[in-house]
Design a protein around this motif. Structure first.
Motif, mmCIF file in Angstrom:
data_model
loop_
_atom_site.group_PDB
_atom_site.id
_atom_site.type_symbol
_atom_site.label_atom_id
_atom_site.label_comp_id
_atom_site.label_asym_id
_atom_site.label_seq_id
_atom_site.Cartn_x
_atom_site.Cartn_y
_atom_site.Cartn_z
ATOM 1 N N GLU A 84 -3.628 12.357 -3.007
ATOM 2 C CA GLU A 84 -2.477 11.730 -3.663
ATOM 3 C C GLU A 84 -1.755 10.820 -2.681
ATOM 4 O OE1 GLU A 84 0.449 14.549 -4.945
ATOM 5 O OE2 GLU A 84 0.789 15.305 -2.927
ATOM 6 N N ALA A 85 -1.025 9.872 -3.243
ATOM 7 C CA ALA A 85 -0.309 8.893 -2.420
ATOM 8 C C ALA A 85 1.120 8.794 -2.932
ATOM 9 C CB ALA A 85 -1.014 7.543 -2.498
ATOM 10 N N LEU A 86 1.986 9.621 -2.381
ATOM 11 C CA LEU A 86 3.379 9.581 -2.817
ATOM 12 C C LEU A 86 4.087 8.416 -2.123
ATOM 13 C CD1 LEU A 86 4.232 13.398 -2.706
ATOM 14 C CD2 LEU A 86 3.641 11.982 -4.693
ATOM 15 N N PRO A 87 4.856 7.637 -2.891
ATOM 16 C CA PRO A 87 5.473 6.436 -2.307
ATOM 17 C C PRO A 87 6.367 6.753 -1.115
ATOM 18 C CG PRO A 87 5.973 6.650 -4.663
ATOM 19 C CD PRO A 87 5.173 7.838 -4.294
ATOM 20 N N VAL A 134 0.848 -1.206 0.000
ATOM 21 C CA VAL A 134 0.000 0.000 0.000
ATOM 22 C C VAL A 134 0.880 1.252 0.000
ATOM 23 C CG1 VAL A 134 -1.676 1.340 1.355
ATOM 24 C CG2 VAL A 134 -1.984 -1.128 1.096
ATOM 25 N N GLY A 135 1.968 1.214 0.782
ATOM 26 C CA GLY A 135 2.831 2.396 0.917
ATOM 27 C C GLY A 135 3.802 2.604 -0.227
ATOM 28 N N GLY A 136 3.856 1.667 -1.171
ATOM 29 C CA GLY A 136 4.754 1.845 -2.321
ATOM 30 C C GLY A 136 6.158 1.326 -2.085
ATOM 31 N N LEU A 137 6.350 0.523 -1.035
ATOM 32 C CA LEU A 137 7.680 -0.028 -0.752
ATOM 33 C C LEU A 137 7.865 -1.408 -1.373
ATOM 34 C CD1 LEU A 137 7.809 0.876 3.042
ATOM 35 C CD2 LEU A 137 9.305 1.837 1.275
#
Ligand SMILES: Cc1cc2nc3c(=O)[nH]c(=O)nc-3n(C[C@H](O)[C@H](O)[C@H](O)COP(=O)(O)OP(=O)(O)OC[C@H]3O[C@@H](n4cnc5c(N)ncnc54)[C@H](O)[C@@H]3O)c2cc1C
Length: 410
Positions: free
Chosen positions: A228-231, A194-197
């Motif tokens: 927005e969801a920046l990694p 979810v967090g882009g990791l």
């Protein structure tokens, strides 16, 4: 314990699988993303508290779905089951990711304790006081039932990270303290995803219209969510290390004690092969967090172990000595081995997570007495886990072959 929603027995798990099977085909593929809430009939199986501890195995789920619907119509359900297997394999190949999560969680906890603004916001989130109705509802649902629908978990994690801007590790920890299916692999890696990791740079953004559409308009948090969801930033995961399954165990190791860990309570076939003279359970549920894990989770895990130990039979063995908890488990297992004059202690392979740390402590405690501690990996895990070297897409290509290979011991 939430005995109403999740009675902790194999009898309940098999009945639930049987009742769900007619819906595991095309209906599941179409409706599985809809979350009608805890009081309405579900479109998903709600089997994860059982599968997590292998009250039911992934192999049983896959076989049952194929038998009922055929591989084509059951494809989506089978794929979801293999997500669990994939995450398990991915973490097994990279144990350092679990260790790093634990360290970062501890650091985040210290940082939040020293920052009154963050501490207040964390308390509001954990106590369902954010003012975002859906989120506050999911907090209460999670704490009360020990379960959340997959889509709700995705929205929850996204709101936690991108709207509330809280450390992801503390959100993952909140899940692990309350989910009956709390799993080091599925949970840590899903939060990272979810967090882009996990898939680098690709995040999951919860949107109000998507929540409204998939909750039957129970919620519509228009204007309340991040746009927005920046990694998140973090180190690249280590390269996969090899998995060495080890030999199959037989009867030839002298007086044998069998330890049943909460990661896999389905041990009848192993027991048949090693003929133990003593059997005991080990729960590492209390170590899923550095702070207190909910009583509901600990009771569920203890009851599931109890059910397992009371269910299978070992001719001549003194059954179900006890279910041991992590506190003092090293001495307890050493004394147990001495009481039964054991030459060796065997267990199923204990996967990466809190159980692994307990297993390592047990091995060290038995060593001075010359008692070997041997773990055996299931054929299913030995076949599937090493394939999780890359993303789910390449892993998915192997599902047909893995399904075909499901033998009786899966
Ligand atoms: C942020 C986040 C945290 C999560 N934490 C956990 C966790 O701690 N433990 C856990 O078991 N699952 C976790 N999941 C995965 C998934 O949400 C649950 O396994 C699923 O909701 C279980 O519900 P079910 O049994 O009704 O699933 P069904 O849809 O009926 O699926 C059948 C089985 O397939 C497996 N499965 C289905 N979806 C997934 C998935 N996305 N990932 C892995 N396995 C899956 C489960 O074993 C499940 O029982 C998490 C997902 C997210 C997004």
């Amino acid at each position: 314990m939430n005995a109403r929603l999740f009675p902790p027995t194999r009898a309940e798990a098999t009945a639930r699988l049987a009742a769900f099977l007619p819906h595991a085909g095309k209906t599941y593929a179409k409706l599985r993303n809809h979350d009608p809430g805890p009081d309405a009939p579900s479109h998903v199986s709600r089997l994860s508290p059982y599968v997590r501890h292998r009250v039911l195995t992934e192999a049983e789920l896959v076989r049952a779905a194929v038998d009922r619907h055929g591989e084509g119509p059951a494809e989506k359900f089978i794929q979801e089951v293999f997500w669990r297997t994939y995450w398990k394999g991915w973490l097994e190949l990279r144990p350092g990711v679990w260790d790093a999560y634990c360290e970062d969680r501890d650091t985040a906890r210290i940082e939040v304790a020293g920052d009154s603004y963050l501490a207040e916001h964390l308390a509001r989130a954990e106590e369902a006081r954010t003012g975002i109705d859906c989120f506050d509802h999911w907090v209460r649902e999670l704490v009360e039932t020990g379960y959340l629908h997959n889509h709700a978990r995705m929205w929850f994690a996204s709101i936690w990270i991108f709207t509330l801007k809280l450390p992801w590790e503390l959100g993952a920890d909140f899940f692990l303290r309350h989910l009956l299916d709390g799993d080091p692999a599925s949970n840590t890696l899903s939060w990272r995803w979810v967090g882009g990791l996990q898939t680098r740079g690709k995040t999951y953004l919860a949107r109000a219209d998507n929540i409204a559409a998939h909750t039957g308009e129970r919620f519509n948090p228009q204007g309340k969510l991040a746009q927005e969801a920046l990694p998140l930033d973090g180190p690249l995961p280590p390269l996969p290390r090899p998995i060495v399954p080890g030999p199959r165990l037989g009867k030839d190791g002298g007086r044998t004690g069998l330890l049943v860990f909460d990661d896999d309570v389905d041990v009848q076939d192993l027991s048949d092969r090693v003929a133990p003279v003593a059997v005991a359970g080990v729960s590492s549920a209390a170590l899923r967090s550095d702070v207190s894990v909910s009583g509901q989770v600990q009771d569920f895990v203890a009851a599931v172990l109890d059910d397992s130990l009371s269910r299978f039979s070992v001719p001549g063995a003194r059954l179900r000595d006890q279910v041991m908890t992590p506190h003092g488990v090293d001495e307890a297992v050493r004394d147990w081995a001495r009481d039964h004059a054991l030459d060796r202690v065997v267990a199923r392979h204990v996967p990466v997570g809190p159980g692994r740390a307990v297993a390592d402590r047990i091995a060290r405690a038995l060593q001075p007495d010359g008692v070997a501690f041997l773990q055996e990996m299931r054929g299913y895990d030995a076949r599937a886990w090493p394939l999780a070297t890359k993303g789910f897409f390449p892993f998915r290509k192997q599902i047909r072959e893995l399904t075909a290979a499901l033998g009786a011991s899966g």
